[in-house]
Design a protein around this motif. Structure first.
Motif, mmCIF file in Angstrom:
data_model
loop_
_atom_site.group_PDB
_atom_site.id
_atom_site.type_symbol
_atom_site.label_atom_id
_atom_site.label_comp_id
_atom_site.label_asym_id
_atom_site.label_seq_id
_atom_site.Cartn_x
_atom_site.Cartn_y
_atom_site.Cartn_z
ATOM 1 N N GLY A 177 65.187 43.734 15.668
ATOM 2 C CA GLY A 177 63.806 44.195 15.575
ATOM 3 C C GLY A 177 62.944 43.463 16.594
ATOM 4 O O GLY A 177 63.353 42.444 17.179
ATOM 5 N N LYS A 178 61.759 43.989 16.841
ATOM 6 C CA LYS A 178 60.788 43.368 17.756
ATOM 7 C C LYS A 178 61.382 43.060 19.136
ATOM 8 O O LYS A 178 61.103 42.021 19.733
ATOM 9 N N ASN A 179 62.243 43.975 19.615
ATOM 10 C CA ASN A 179 62.873 43.858 20.935
ATOM 11 C C ASN A 179 63.703 42.581 21.097
ATOM 12 O O ASN A 179 63.778 42.011 22.183
ATOM 13 N N GLN A 180 64.340 42.137 20.011
ATOM 14 C CA GLN A 180 65.163 40.927 20.045
ATOM 15 C C GLN A 180 66.573 41.215 19.526
ATOM 16 O O GLN A 180 66.771 42.139 18.727
ATOM 17 N N ILE A 181 67.534 40.397 19.965
ATOM 18 C CA ILE A 181 68.918 40.511 19.511
ATOM 19 C C ILE A 181 69.457 39.142 19.104
ATOM 20 O O ILE A 181 69.008 38.097 19.599
ATOM 21 N N TRP A 182 70.427 39.173 18.204
ATOM 22 C CA TRP A 182 71.278 38.020 17.940
ATOM 23 C C TRP A 182 72.517 38.230 18.792
ATOM 24 O O TRP A 182 73.111 39.317 18.788
ATOM 25 N N HIS A 236 77.981 43.320 27.969
ATOM 26 C CA HIS A 236 77.497 42.391 26.940
ATOM 27 C C HIS A 236 77.024 43.189 25.737
ATOM 28 O O HIS A 236 76.611 44.338 25.868
ATOM 29 N N VAL A 237 77.088 42.562 24.548
ATOM 30 C CA VAL A 237 76.645 43.226 23.321
ATOM 31 C C VAL A 237 75.974 42.213 22.404
ATOM 32 O O VAL A 237 76.336 41.036 22.384
ATOM 33 N N GLY A 238 74.993 42.682 21.657
ATOM 34 C CA GLY A 238 74.328 41.882 20.633
ATOM 35 C C GLY A 238 73.906 42.796 19.493
ATOM 36 O O GLY A 238 74.072 44.018 19.568
ATOM 37 N N ILE A 239 73.352 42.216 18.444
ATOM 38 C CA ILE A 239 72.905 42.978 17.279
ATOM 39 C C ILE A 239 71.379 42.991 17.269
ATOM 40 O O ILE A 239 70.745 41.927 17.277
#
Length: 163
Positions: A133-138, A127-130
């Motif tokens: 910041g703040k330990n979050q991904i889109w 899996h991949v996301g972008i």
């Protein structure tokens, strides 16, 4: 009363302005100001392909997951990253594992918004996301879900920066 900076505080500026000519004085002043105060750089100058891709991915919030889809209205995980980086001017391969192999690998401490986050089991990237910041991904998570901002839920991740 506070004292301002005279031209003598910045040697070379009067010569720069006199060579610039009247049509270019505003441009010279802007360039000079941005050299003196780097934080005055415009958003366009500061934006990297990663931060542009991050904004593009965020703009797709709510787009439904569809296996194999690369946009513009439906995405799987690597389809979203492929689409976002393509719109930001960078080419990526199609799958999450191939995307990992095309990035400059980073430590968690070096990650920045716009870097890719690769989820793995052993040596298998699944899996991949972008990184936002703040330990979050889109990311585009799975069937029945849509593009969303979400907390990274595991420590089994690697980070990569698109070259």
């Amino acid at each position: 009363m506070t004292k301002g900076f005279g031209m003598s505080a910045f040697p070379g500026i009067p010569a720069l302005l006199s060579r610039a000519g009247t049509a270019s004085v505003l441009t010279a002043a802007t360039v000079t100001a941005s050299m003196l105060i780097p934080t005055l750089a415009t958003d366009a100058q500061a934006a990297t392909p990663g931060t542009k891709a991050l904004q593009i991915a965020a703009s797709k919030k709510g787009s439904p997951y569809q296996y194999g889809a690369t946009g513009p209205n439906r995405f799987d995980c690597s389809g979203l990253t492929l689409y976002a980086f393509k719109k930001a001017g960078k080419a990526l391969p199609r799958t999450a594992a191939s995307q990992y192999n095309k990035t400059r690998h980073l430590s968690a401490g070096s990650r920045q918004p716009g870097d890719l986050v690769f989820f793995h089991s052993g040596s298998n990237v699944y899996h991949v996301g972008i990184y936002a910041g703040k330990n979050q991904i889109w990311h585009s998570p799975k069937p029945g879900k849509s593009v969303r901002l979400e907390k990274i839920w595991t420590n089994s991740v690697w980070y990569g920066r698109v070259k």
